[in-house]
Design a protein around this motif. Structure first.
Motif, PDB file in Angstrom:
ATOM      1  N   TYR A   1      35.506  51.000  41.468  1.00 29.94           N
ATOM      2  CA  TYR A   1      35.618  49.928  40.488  1.00 29.94           C
ATOM      3  C   TYR A   1      36.038  50.569  39.176  1.00 29.94           C
ATOM      4  O   TYR A   1      35.409  51.514  38.704  1.00 29.94           O
ATOM      5  N   SER A   2      37.121  50.076  38.599  1.00 30.36           N
ATOM      6  CA  SER A   2      37.567  50.544  37.288  1.00 30.36           C
ATOM      7  C   SER A   2      37.633  49.339  36.362  1.00 30.36           C
ATOM      8  O   SER A   2      38.021  48.250  36.777  1.00 30.36           O
ATOM      9  N   ALA A   3      37.213  49.551  35.107  1.00 32.93           N
ATOM     10  CA  ALA A   3      37.182  48.435  34.161  1.00 32.93           C
ATOM     11  C   ALA A   3      37.361  48.924  32.741  1.00 32.93           C
ATOM     12  O   ALA A   3      36.996  50.056  32.407  1.00 32.93           O
ATOM     13  N   ASP A   4      37.923  48.064  31.924  1.00 30.95           N
ATOM     14  CA  ASP A   4      37.991  48.260  30.480  1.00 30.95           C
ATOM     15  C   ASP A   4      37.074  47.221  29.856  1.00 30.95           C
ATOM     16  O   ASP A   4      37.181  46.031  30.159  1.00 30.95           O
TER      17      ASP A   4
ATOM     18  N   THR B   1      31.568  42.561  25.259  1.00 28.73           N
ATOM     19  CA  THR B   1      31.524  41.146  25.646  1.00 28.73           C
ATOM     20  C   THR B   1      32.690  40.735  26.537  1.00 28.73           C
ATOM     21  O   THR B   1      32.730  39.614  27.020  1.00 28.73           O
ATOM     22  N   ARG B   2      33.646  41.612  26.740  1.00 28.42           N
ATOM     23  CA  ARG B   2      34.795  41.289  27.591  1.00 28.42           C
ATOM     24  C   ARG B   2      35.017  42.441  28.565  1.00 28.42           C
ATOM     25  O   ARG B   2      35.009  43.607  28.180  1.00 28.42           O
ATOM     26  N   GLU B   3      35.240  42.088  29.843  1.00 30.62           N
ATOM     27  CA  GLU B   3      35.455  43.084  30.884  1.00 30.62           C
ATOM     28  C   GLU B   3      36.652  42.691  31.733  1.00 30.62           C
ATOM     29  O   GLU B   3      36.754  41.556  32.187  1.00 30.62           O
ATOM     30  N   ASP B   4      37.574  43.636  31.911  1.00 34.25           N
ATOM     31  CA  ASP B   4      38.737  43.447  32.773  1.00 34.25           C
ATOM     32  C   ASP B   4      38.776  44.618  33.743  1.00 34.25           C
ATOM     33  O   ASP B   4      38.955  45.761  33.324  1.00 34.25           O
ATOM     34  N   GLY B   5      38.614  44.318  35.027  1.00 33.12           N
ATOM     35  CA  GLY B   5      38.573  45.405  35.993  1.00 33.12           C
ATOM     36  C   GLY B   5      39.007  44.963  37.366  1.00 33.12           C
ATOM     37  O   GLY B   5      39.436  43.827  37.579  1.00 33.12           O
ATOM     38  N   GLN B   6      38.874  45.901  38.304  1.00 34.72           N
ATOM     39  CA  GLN B   6      39.190  45.580  39.693  1.00 34.72           C
ATOM     40  C   GLN B   6      38.445  46.512  40.631  1.00 34.72           C
ATOM     41  O   GLN B   6      38.232  47.683  40.335  1.00 34.72           O
ATOM     42  N   PHE B   7      38.041  45.930  41.760  1.00 36.02           N
ATOM     43  CA  PHE B   7      37.469  46.685  42.856  1.00 36.02           C
ATOM     44  C   PHE B   7      38.592  46.987  43.836  1.00 36.02           C
ATOM     45  O   PHE B   7      39.454  46.139  44.075  1.00 36.02           O
ATOM     46  N   ILE B   8      38.562  48.179  44.414  1.00 33.29           N
ATOM     47  CA  ILE B   8      39.493  48.532  45.483  1.00 33.29           C
ATOM     48  C   ILE B   8      38.666  49.122  46.625  1.00 33.29           C
ATOM     49  O   ILE B   8      37.915  50.077  46.416  1.00 33.29           O
ATOM     50  N   PHE B   9      38.797  48.528  47.812  1.00 35.20           N
ATOM     51  CA  PHE B   9      38.110  49.018  48.995  1.00 35.20           C
ATOM     52  C   PHE B   9      39.148  49.367  50.039  1.00 35.20           C
ATOM     53  O   PHE B   9      40.080  48.608  50.282  1.00 35.20           O
ATOM     54  N   LYS B  10      38.968  50.534  50.641  1.00 34.95           N
ATOM     55  CA  LYS B  10      39.943  51.005  51.626  1.00 34.95           C
ATOM     56  C   LYS B  10      39.204  51.458  52.871  1.00 34.95           C
ATOM     57  O   LYS B  10      38.249  52.233  52.793  1.00 34.95           O
TER      58      LYS B  10
ATOM     59  N   THR C   1      41.910  44.509  47.289  1.00 35.16           N
ATOM     60  CA  THR C   1      41.757  44.583  45.836  1.00 35.16           C
ATOM     61  C   THR C   1      41.130  43.279  45.360  1.00 35.16           C
ATOM     62  O   THR C   1      41.610  42.201  45.710  1.00 35.16           O
ATOM     63  N   ILE C   2      40.065  43.402  44.575  1.00 29.50           N
ATOM     64  CA  ILE C   2      39.360  42.234  44.058  1.00 29.50           C
ATOM     65  C   ILE C   2      39.333  42.332  42.533  1.00 29.50           C
ATOM     66  O   ILE C   2      38.664  43.202  41.977  1.00 29.50           O
ATOM     67  N   PRO C   3      40.061  41.458  41.840  1.00 26.84           N
ATOM     68  CA  PRO C   3      40.033  41.485  40.381  1.00 26.84           C
ATOM     69  C   PRO C   3      38.696  40.970  39.848  1.00 26.84           C
ATOM     70  O   PRO C   3      38.019  40.170  40.502  1.00 26.84           O
ATOM     71  N   ASN C   4      38.317  41.454  38.671  1.00 25.46           N
ATOM     72  CA  ASN C   4      37.077  41.040  38.036  1.00 25.46           C
ATOM     73  C   ASN C   4      37.321  40.958  36.534  1.00 25.46           C
ATOM     74  O   ASN C   4      37.710  41.944  35.918  1.00 25.46           O
TER      75      ASN C   4
END
Length: 119
Positions: free
Chosen positions: A34-37, A42-51, A84-87
């Motif tokens: 999981y990587s996020a900025d 109060t704001r999070e933009d990230g994504q999960f990647i599972f392989k 890939t799951i955006p968050n």
């Protein structure tokens, strides 16, 4: 006037605190990250990647459960065996860098649970 504009620019830049997070983990059959900025806590933009690890195949009924139901995703895998799951959220409680993220993946009548930990 230039000093005033420069001062406002500096305050704006320092007022926005940005953090980047990276969590990684794996089980016998899966790798995840999981990587996020995070902006201003109060704001999070990230994504999960599972392989799915090499040599394994998912036929159907893939379910990924993140943090005990906080995010649940059910679908079929693409040819690369990657999901890939955006968050994203704004005005939310953002991910804590000190807490691992628990992931449970169910597929082909199998189930594995593992944790993504801060890197």
């Amino acid at each position: 006037m230039k000093k005033l504009l420069l001062s406002l620019l500096v305050l704006t830049l320092f007022g926005c605190s940005n953090k980047s997070l990276l969590f990684k983990g794996e089980s016998e059959h899966w790798k995840g990250e999981y990587s996020a900025d995070i902006t201003n806590d109060t704001r999070e933009d990230g994504q999960f990647i599972f392989k799915l690890k090499k040599g394994n195949k998912v036929k159907k009924n893939l379910e990924i459960n993140i943090n005990n139901g906080q995010t649940v995703r059910t679908e079929e895998l693409n040819n690369e065996n990657t999901i890939t799951i955006p968050n994203a959220c704004s005005g939310c409680s953002v991910t804590s860098k000190s807490s691992p993220i628990e992931v449970t993946i169910k597929w082909n009548n199998q189930e594995e649970t593992f944790k993504l930990k801060k890197k």
